[in-house]
Design an enzyme around this catalytic site. Structure first.
Site, short mmCIF file in Angstrom:
data_model
loop_
_atom_site.label_atom_id
_atom_site.label_comp_id
_atom_site.label_asym_id
_atom_site.label_seq_id
_atom_site.Cartn_x
_atom_site.Cartn_y
_atom_site.Cartn_z
CD GLU A 128 -2.54 -1.06 2.72
OE1 GLU A 128 -2.08 -0.34 3.65
OE2 GLU A 128 -3.52 -1.81 2.86
CE LYS A 130 6.19 5.73 6.20
NZ LYS A 130 5.28 6.37 7.12
S1 IVH Z 1 -0.05 0.04 8.57
C1 IVH Z 1 0.57 -1.89 12.92
N1 IVH Z 1 -0.28 1.20 6.24
O1 IVH Z 1 2.88 5.41 8.68
C2 IVH Z 1 0.91 -0.74 12.05
N2 IVH Z 1 0.53 2.52 8.03
O2 IVH Z 1 5.68 5.36 9.59
C3 IVH Z 1 -0.19 -0.43 11.12
N3 IVH Z 1 0.97 4.86 7.45
O3 IVH Z 1 2.21 4.31 11.93
C4 IVH Z 1 0.16 0.65 10.18
N4 IVH Z 1 0.37 4.69 5.34
O4 IVH Z 1 0.46 5.90 10.74
C5 IVH Z 1 0.09 1.36 7.52
N5 IVH Z 1 -0.60 2.05 4.13
C6 IVH Z 1 -0.23 2.22 5.39
C7 IVH Z 1 0.21 3.47 5.89
C8 IVH Z 1 0.60 3.57 7.23
C9 IVH Z 1 0.80 5.50 6.29
C10 IVH Z 1 1.47 5.48 8.67
C11 IVH Z 1 0.99 4.87 9.94
C12 IVH Z 1 2.24 4.32 10.55
C13 IVH Z 1 3.30 5.21 10.02
C14 IVH Z 1 4.67 4.55 10.08
#
Ligand code: IVH
Length: 690
Positions: A128, A130
């Site tokens: 996905e 980020k």
């Molecule tokens: S998964 C258990 N997916 O980036 C962790 N996070 O640098 C679940 N973020 O803490 C997070 N896009 O706030 C996930 N596609 C994505 C994301 C994403 C942005 C953020 C999120 C995370 C931070 C880490």
């Protein structure tokens, strides 16, 4: 609520109540559907205006029958009274963060660890974007949005329900089948690129300090205790995970995301499972350039194990889950020397520090200036003149200083002081409410401010005077030929003209053209004049709203602050600013001067030159595709000038569509609805330009 419940709460007779309730629910369903089409499917079916009409109708009914208002009604997105503080919320499932990596080798190592620890040969991942936003957790109970919170320390976050309620892409009620009793989508709140730039431009126009970047602006917005402020900012939400789900049925991440999408929660458009790390790395490489097209800032991609039972088996370290890793792209960044800091004086006196850099190549262009935004930023970076600094270009945003290498600081580095007087005129400075960020020169006669005001007055969206750009303005002001705005219109007088012709680079023909453009500008409609007067908080949009309401300058000048505040779209701050301007000596003087020299000040959109109706009065027009000569902004401004309204989507109420090359779905829609379609030439004919 059922009709019976409503009547128990004391609403009219049972029959009337049931009827009202039916109508209210029907309107809400319609509005929810349009929210979904607009925010999630990105294919609106009605114009913004028609949408507003539906919302107005609902608002009126709810005002008539207040007990019918429910927290999930679309009218509840405007924000409410400020909170004293945010309440703490304990997350039902901890909200973890993810480990970041910058190299492909790290990804290969991650994959090996995952396979070894599961004892399997191949793993299906999902990838996905980020998103560079702020993580939040939403909670729905029986399909209704009941709470939203920030991550906080992962265990306990802040309850920001009221702020999240104002974000239109967060559904207040889910739709569809098999919605779990408890559902917690988690994801990012972000500020779309384009909206962010437009918002900052508007802030600049209105003399407000600029936001440094979308992420900080989003974080700052979500921390507002007054949700009405949040409601005015175009934030969005996208889901990338989940907290509690009861009952729980899915086996894979992508199944949950699909289900969320079906229930109306925004998700990433194309999440596909990928087989093995090699394929994942290819996609990550390809996305580096593709990401620039998406409407959110992404600084990388997140790799996740798709199978949820495997996630459980993998578990977590003390800080991060072992089933996911974030790959971050190196930003386009260059190191160079900060040679000096110049101070720019805005039209409302705002002092903005600008870094003067040793020229350096960054993402294909040579950069020698970068913004430092404001003095708070300088203090945060602890930057000094002489330092080696990193500049970055994020998306299309101007270069900015992001880091300082303090180890390389030379002995003779100089501190950057907050100005205690205006560097241009020596006048006093003040710091208002936004003190930390915004320092202003208080001398209304400051020549630097005056030049900026003239620049904005002559700007394309204001009086549109061709040939009156920054260089010419500098010349006119420095030579003393122009001391107040009205002097522009006296440049043709013999003694001034003689002096003007003597000025360097003022050739006779260019002076001729300039004087012609100045003369023509006298006929500009009132809203453009208003937008050009440098009234704090009054940009093109507010000027348009005010002109539509008051019709002429005298009515506007006579309006009380209450009357101004009563105008739809005008808040207390704007009302106060407008009132103050028209009751100040300087403001009244400017209007008088401009009247004396013959600036029209009429709302020419209401009446055409001959005294009849404006050619496009009352018409709602959609422009689509690329036109042969007119730019998008240009034609939209023409439409407004001619009394019409430029809207973004085609509906039965659209008067006609102006279509050019490569017109897409809007043209199809117009055809299917039987709405008239014309080309640019016909449009120009209709407004009497050909
Ligand atoms: S998964 C258990 N997916 O980036 C962790 N996070 O640098 C679940 N973020 O803490 C997070 N896009 O706030 C996930 N596609 C994505 C994301 C994403 C942005 C953020 C999120 C995370 C931070 C880490």
């Amino acid at each position: 609520m059922t009709g019976k419940q409503a009547s128990e709460r004391g609403i009219g007779g049972a029959a009337e109540t049931a009827q009202m309730l039916g109508k209210v629910e029907q309107l809400r369903d319609q509005i929810r559907r349009h929210d979904y089409l607009y925010y999630i499917e990105a294919r609106p079916e009605i114009s913004d205006r028609d949408y507003d009409l539906l919302l107005d109708e609902l608002r009126q009914l709810e005002q008539q029958y207040p007990p019918l208002v429910t927290p999930d009604s679309p009218t509840q997105r405007v924000g409410g009274a400020p909170l004293a503080d945010f309440k703490p919320v304990r997350h039902s499932v901890p909200m973890l963060s993810i480990d970041n990596t910058y190299s492909e080798q790290d990804l290969l190592d991650f994959d090996e660890r995952v396979r070894n620890s599961l004892g399997v040969k191949g793993v299906t991942y999902v990838l996905e974007p980020k998103v560079d936003g702020v993580a939040v957790s939403l909670r729905y109970e029986k399909g209704v949005f009941v709470r939203g919170a920030t991550r906080g320390d992962g265990e306990i976050g802040d309850d920001i329900t009221e702020n999240l309620r104002t974000i239109k892409s967060i559904p207040l009620r889910l739709h569809g089948k098999d919605i779990p009793d408890v559902l917690e989508p988690r994801g990012e709140v972000y500020w779309p690129h384009k909206d962010f730039e437009a918002f900052n431009r508007k802030r600049e126009e209105e003399g407000e300090p600029l936001f440094a970047n979308p992420r900080n602006a989003t974080a700052g917005t979500l921390k507002q205790l007054d949700s009405r402020i949040v409601a005015k900012r175009p934030l969005r939400f996208v889901a990338h995970g989940f907290g509690e789900i009861t009952p729980f049925k899915c086996k894979r991440h992508h199944e949950i995301m699909d289900a969320l999408g079906k229930w109306g929660v925004p998700i990433f458009p194309h999440i596909q499972p990928v087989e093995g790390i090699e394929q994942a790395i290819e996609i990550i490489r390809a996305w580096k350039t593709k990401r620039e097209k998406s409407d959110y800032a992404t600084d990388g991609m997140v790799l996740k194990v798709d199978r949820l039972d495997w996630r459980d088996d993998l578990g977590k370290t003390s800080r991060y889950p072992r089933w996911t890793v974030a790959f971050k792209y190196e930003p386009d960044r260059a190191w160079t020397k900060l040679q000096d800091v110049k101070v720019q004086v805005g039209k409302l006196g705002t002092l903005t520090p600008v870094a003067v850099l040793e020229p350096v190549l960054l993402a294909g262009t040579t950069v020698s200036r970068a913004t430092l935004h404001n003095y708070e930023q300088i203090e945060r970076l602890e930057v000094m003149i002489g330092d080696t600094v990193a500049v970055e270009k994020a998306g299309e945003i101007i270069p900015q200083v992001v880091l300082v290498d303090k180890d390389k600081r030379p002995k003779d580095a100089k501190a950057i002081e907050r100005p205690t007087k205006c560097p241009e005129c020596g006048g006093p400075v003040s710091a208002g409410e936004d003190e930390a960020v915004c320092i202003r020169c208080m001398n209304f006669e400051c020549p630097a401010q005056f030049k900026e005001r003239l620049r904005s007055f002559a700007g394309r969206n204001q009086m549109d005077i061709e040939g009156l750009g920054p260089a010419r303005i500098k010349q006119l002001v420095d030579s003393g030929l122009v001391k107040e705005v009205g002097d522009i219109y006296r440049l043709h007088e013999p003694d001034r003209l003689g002096r003007l012709l003597q000025l360097e680079r003022a050739g006779e023909t260019s002076v001729d053209n300039l004087l012609k453009a100045i003369e023509e500008s006298k006929a500009r409609p009132l809203h453009r004049l208003l937008a050009g007067l440098a009234i704090p908080h009054v940009g093109v949009h507010v000027a348009d709203v005010l002109t539509r309401h008051f019709g002429d300058i005298d009515a506007l000048m006579a309006a009380s602050q209450e009357a101004l505040e009563g105008v739809n779209g005008v808040g207390a701050v704007v009302a106060e600013s407008v009132h103050k301007f028209f009751h100040s000596n300087a403001g009244r003087h400017i209007i008088q001067e401009l009247r004396d020299v013959g600036v029209s000040m009429a709302d020419t959109r209401r009446k055409a030159a001959g005294g009849g109706e404006a050619p496009l009065a009352g018409k709602s027009i959609v422009v689509t595709g690329t036109l042969p000569t007119l730019g998008r902004k240009e034609i939209e401004e023409l439409i407004r000038d001619m009394g019409g309204q430029a809207t973004s989507s085609v509906s039965r109420k659209t008067s006609f569509v102006v279509a050019g090359e490569e017109a897409g779905s809007k043209l199809d829609k117009a055809k299917s609805l039987g709405v008239e379609v014309i080309d640019e030439a016909e449009f120009l004919k209709r407004i009497g330009r050909k």
